[in-house]
Design a protein around this motif. Structure first.
Motif, mmCIF file in Angstrom:
data_model
loop_
_atom_site.group_PDB
_atom_site.id
_atom_site.type_symbol
_atom_site.label_atom_id
_atom_site.label_comp_id
_atom_site.label_asym_id
_atom_site.label_seq_id
_atom_site.Cartn_x
_atom_site.Cartn_y
_atom_site.Cartn_z
ATOM 1 N N TYR A 1 0.861 -1.186 0.000
ATOM 2 C CA TYR A 1 0.000 0.000 0.000
ATOM 3 C C TYR A 1 0.897 1.234 0.000
ATOM 4 C CZ TYR A 1 -3.568 3.302 1.740
ATOM 5 O OH TYR A 1 -4.432 4.357 1.912
ATOM 6 N N LYS A 2 0.468 2.269 -0.669
ATOM 7 C CA LYS A 2 1.256 3.492 -0.866
ATOM 8 C C LYS A 2 2.439 3.251 -1.805
ATOM 9 C CE LYS A 2 0.003 5.305 3.696
ATOM 10 N NZ LYS A 2 0.494 5.961 4.934
ATOM 11 N N TYR A 3 2.292 2.270 -2.682
ATOM 12 C CA TYR A 3 3.339 1.950 -3.643
ATOM 13 C C TYR A 3 3.476 3.081 -4.657
ATOM 14 C CZ TYR A 3 6.229 -1.322 -6.362
ATOM 15 O OH TYR A 3 7.254 -1.954 -7.009
ATOM 16 N N CYS A 4 4.679 3.307 -5.140
ATOM 17 C CA CYS A 4 4.962 4.452 -6.008
ATOM 18 C C CYS A 4 4.612 4.228 -7.479
ATOM 19 C CB CYS A 4 6.449 4.807 -5.928
ATOM 20 S SG CYS A 4 6.971 5.517 -4.356
ATOM 21 N N GLU A 5 4.422 2.995 -7.911
ATOM 22 C CA GLU A 5 4.364 2.730 -9.348
ATOM 23 C C GLU A 5 3.198 3.428 -10.042
ATOM 24 O OE1 GLU A 5 5.249 -0.956 -12.258
ATOM 25 O OE2 GLU A 5 3.754 -1.347 -10.705
ATOM 26 N N TYR A 6 1.967 3.196 -9.602
ATOM 27 C CA TYR A 6 0.838 3.854 -10.259
ATOM 28 C C TYR A 6 0.963 5.374 -10.164
ATOM 29 C CZ TYR A 6 -2.193 -0.042 -11.607
ATOM 30 O OH TYR A 6 -2.729 -1.151 -12.240
ATOM 31 N N ALA A 7 1.400 5.872 -9.009
ATOM 32 C CA ALA A 7 1.583 7.316 -8.845
ATOM 33 C C ALA A 7 2.595 7.852 -9.850
ATOM 34 C CB ALA A 7 2.028 7.624 -7.419
ATOM 35 N N ALA A 8 3.691 7.137 -10.034
ATOM 36 C CA ALA A 8 4.738 7.582 -10.957
ATOM 37 C C ALA A 8 4.252 7.571 -12.401
ATOM 38 C CB ALA A 8 5.973 6.702 -10.802
ATOM 39 N N ILE A 9 3.561 6.510 -12.792
ATOM 40 C CA ILE A 9 3.069 6.426 -14.169
ATOM 41 C C ILE A 9 2.017 7.500 -14.421
ATOM 42 C CG2 ILE A 9 1.929 4.959 -15.863
ATOM 43 C CD1 ILE A 9 4.845 4.165 -15.048
ATOM 44 N N LEU A 10 1.151 7.745 -13.435
ATOM 45 C CA LEU A 10 0.152 8.796 -13.568
ATOM 46 C C LEU A 10 0.817 10.147 -13.825
ATOM 47 C CD1 LEU A 10 -2.780 9.857 -13.295
ATOM 48 C CD2 LEU A 10 -2.378 9.975 -10.813
ATOM 49 N N VAL A 11 1.826 10.471 -13.041
ATOM 50 C CA VAL A 11 2.531 11.743 -13.197
ATOM 51 C C VAL A 11 3.240 11.806 -14.539
ATOM 52 C CG1 VAL A 11 4.464 13.111 -12.299
ATOM 53 C CG2 VAL A 11 2.743 12.181 -10.728
ATOM 54 N N ARG A 12 3.886 10.719 -14.929
ATOM 55 C CA ARG A 12 4.594 10.695 -16.217
ATOM 56 C C ARG A 12 3.626 10.952 -17.371
ATOM 57 N NH1 ARG A 12 9.689 7.068 -16.124
ATOM 58 N NH2 ARG A 12 9.367 7.042 -18.369
ATOM 59 N N LEU A 13 2.482 10.287 -17.342
ATOM 60 C CA LEU A 13 1.553 10.391 -18.463
ATOM 61 C C LEU A 13 0.916 11.774 -18.545
ATOM 62 C CD1 LEU A 13 -0.226 6.921 -18.290
ATOM 63 C CD2 LEU A 13 1.434 7.693 -20.006
ATOM 64 N N VAL A 14 0.470 12.301 -17.419
ATOM 65 C CA VAL A 14 -0.267 13.565 -17.455
ATOM 66 C C VAL A 14 0.680 14.738 -17.688
ATOM 67 C CG1 VAL A 14 -1.789 15.105 -16.178
ATOM 68 C CG2 VAL A 14 -2.109 12.626 -16.031
ATOM 69 N N LEU A 15 1.768 14.815 -16.932
ATOM 70 C CA LEU A 15 2.698 15.920 -17.124
ATOM 71 C C LEU A 15 3.474 15.803 -18.417
ATOM 72 C CD1 LEU A 15 4.116 16.553 -13.525
ATOM 73 C CD2 LEU A 15 2.071 17.496 -14.617
ATOM 74 N N GLY A 16 3.647 14.556 -18.895
ATOM 75 C CA GLY A 16 4.385 14.361 -20.136
ATOM 76 C C GLY A 16 3.574 14.590 -21.394
ATOM 77 N N ASN A 17 2.246 14.701 -21.244
ATOM 78 C CA ASN A 17 1.366 14.915 -22.398
ATOM 79 C C ASN A 17 0.383 16.044 -22.085
ATOM 80 O OD1 ASN A 17 1.999 12.414 -24.260
ATOM 81 N ND2 ASN A 17 1.841 11.612 -22.189
ATOM 82 N N PRO A 18 0.896 17.236 -21.876
ATOM 83 C CA PRO A 18 0.022 18.330 -21.392
ATOM 84 C C PRO A 18 -1.106 18.670 -22.355
ATOM 85 C CG PRO A 18 2.172 19.158 -22.111
ATOM 86 C CD PRO A 18 2.287 17.671 -22.044
ATOM 87 N N ALA A 19 -0.889 18.504 -23.660
ATOM 88 C CA ALA A 19 -1.936 18.854 -24.613
ATOM 89 C C ALA A 19 -3.176 17.986 -24.454
ATOM 90 C CB ALA A 19 -1.402 18.743 -26.056
ATOM 91 N N LEU A 20 -3.013 16.760 -23.946
ATOM 92 C CA LEU A 20 -4.146 15.853 -23.784
ATOM 93 C C LEU A 20 -4.997 16.187 -22.557
ATOM 94 C CD1 LEU A 20 -2.565 12.377 -24.615
ATOM 95 C CD2 LEU A 20 -3.794 13.943 -26.138
ATOM 96 N N PHE A 21 -4.407 16.892 -21.603
ATOM 97 C CA PHE A 21 -5.082 17.068 -20.320
ATOM 98 C C PHE A 21 -5.359 18.533 -19.986
ATOM 99 C CE2 PHE A 21 -2.824 13.048 -20.213
ATOM 100 C CZ PHE A 21 -3.827 12.171 -19.811
#
Length: 435
Positions: A414-434
């Motif tokens: 619980y409180k694992y970093c993986e989903y949090a890290a991928i979420l940040v990578r995807l959203v901040l890495g693709n600003p035009a989509l969000f």
């Protein structure tokens, strides 16, 4: 760090909240830098995997990439230096590193350690957080190269992740001087992966990022990641002005890609793995191998056009409204796919522990969405991940295992970093989509 400044342009309030919580509650607390400069842990508070354990495999690449998107470049470079120091003379990188101590138990999950050969030293930071001079207050660390599961999964996970992290650092920073000092180490890591090639032309190493079941011995995800890593190393060599080595690794990628295509393509999808005794395994339904092949450009345009609608239509890959399961059919396992249970295995780690949704699979699916220009599916998946985080006080678990019903059961850290890290990578890495 002004988190709101990073997220202010995210239009969807659920996604904006999810990214803010992922950064503030998981990623920043995990970046401790206490054991060495650049050190981070893989769960926000260290209660599951400890406060000093290091995982230079997929965790390193995924989480460090998120830190790069947050501007934590110095920390990522320092972390990379630690992993580089852990490299074995044959180029191999350990998938886990632990502090050396008198009570170290080498009879259970660390039974693959060759002690003391697998020990190395690395300076701890001083009181101001700065690296000490060589030889001053060095700490002893134990490297784990061999898995406790008898089939030794994760066999090439760490060296491949090491290559991908280096490529991402260069892509983010443009620092070719830094790259020039790392190329020998990177070439050695790639050479180790290449050394694992079998007579059938495939890289062994069992499951690339799954342990239970281990996909013994030639996993399709392993092949895709190795091809991708060889191509990324070639890209680095071209950036460094060495076309000869670039062409070498491009050839290695092409040869491995040909073997993968010949052995895994089934006319409308890619198979899961090849067992050394029982041959091709393709009875668990559609699997993450297809995401990997599409994500890394290994599936041709024609193949992607065929398999993409099948993957989208397979609702079981999002069982419980949580992206993304490793396989579609969860209960069609043969006895020879599962290792004999060992006395020290915990009750919560059954033989199908990794038959679940995990962030590492979601990331491959998201990269596939980007290749196929299916932004609607990508944004939908981000929303689902945010909703799951909201259900659990804005933290994520390591795994979401399928139930007999449609729902999933959160398991693992619980409180694992993986989903949090991928979420940040995807959203901040693709600003035009969000935005």
């Amino acid at each position: 760090m002004d988190i709101q400044a990073l997220t202010s342009r995210i239009e969807d309030p659920l996604i904006r909240r999810g990214v803010e919580e992922a950064i503030g509650k998981t990623l920043l607390p995990a970046l401790r830098e206490e054991a060495f400069r650049g050190h981070f842990i893989v769960d926000a508070d260290g209660t599951h995997f400890g406060t000093e354990s290091v995982f230079p495999g997929l965790d390193a690449w995924e989480i460090a990439g998120a830190y790069l998107s947050l501007g934590k470049t110095r920390s990522v470079l320092d972390f990379f230096a630690f992993v580089e120091a852990s490299q074995r003379s044959d180029g191999h990188i350990p998938f886990a590193v632990f502090p050396d101590r008198p009570d170290l138990d080498l009879s259970t999950h660390m039974r693959g350690v060759n002690y003391p050969a697998d020990v190395f030293v690395y300076p701890a930071p001083d009181e101001a957080g700065q690296s000490r001079e060589a030889g001053a207050n060095e700490r002893r660390w134990v490297r784990l190269f061999k898995h406790w599961v008898p089939t030794n999964p994760l066999g090439v996970l760490a060296p491949v992740s090491y290559l991908l992290l280096a490529e991402e650092i260069v892509r983010q920073t443009g620092d070719l001087r830094w790259l020039s000092g790392k190329l020998d180490s990177l070439d050695n890591a790639a050479a180790y992966v290449r050394s694992r090639k079998s007579e059938n032309g495939l890289i062994d190493g069992a499951g690339f990022y799954v342990e239970l079941h281990s996909r013994y011995e030639w996993d399709g995800v392993t092949q895709c990641y190795a091809i991708h890593a060889f191509r990324m190393l070639a890209r680095l060599y071209r950036a460094a002005g060495n076309p000869a080595r670039a062409e070498h690794w491009e050839r290695e990628a092409a040869v491995l890609e040909q073997a993968f295509q010949e052995l895994f393509w089934q006319g409308d999808h890619f198979a899961e793995y090849i067992h050394p005794e029982h041959g091709l395994v393709d009875f668990h339904g559609l699997t993450d191998v297809n995401w990997a092949a599409i994500a890394f450009g290994i599936a041709t345009e024609e193949q992607a056009a065929v398999v993409w609608p099948l993957m989208k239509a397979e609702e079981r890959l999002w069982r419980g409204d949580m992206p993304s399961q490793t396989i579609a059919m969860h209960y069609l396992f043969r006895e020879w796919e599962l290792h004999e249970r060992l006395p020290f295995e915990g009750r919560n780690m059954g033989p199908l522990h990794d038959v679940s949704a995990m962030g590492r699979v979601w990331y491959l699916e998201a990269l596939s969405c980007l290749r196929m220009n299916d932004t609607e599916r990508l944004v939908d998946s981000v929303r689902l991940v945010c909703r799951m985080g909201e259900r659990h006080d804005w933290f994520w678990y390591e795994r979401y295992q399928p139930m007999q019903t449609w729902d999933v059961q959160p398991t693992g850290a619980y409180k694992y970093c993986e989903y949090a890290a991928i979420l940040v990578r995807l959203v901040l890495g693709n600003p035009a989509l969000f935005s």
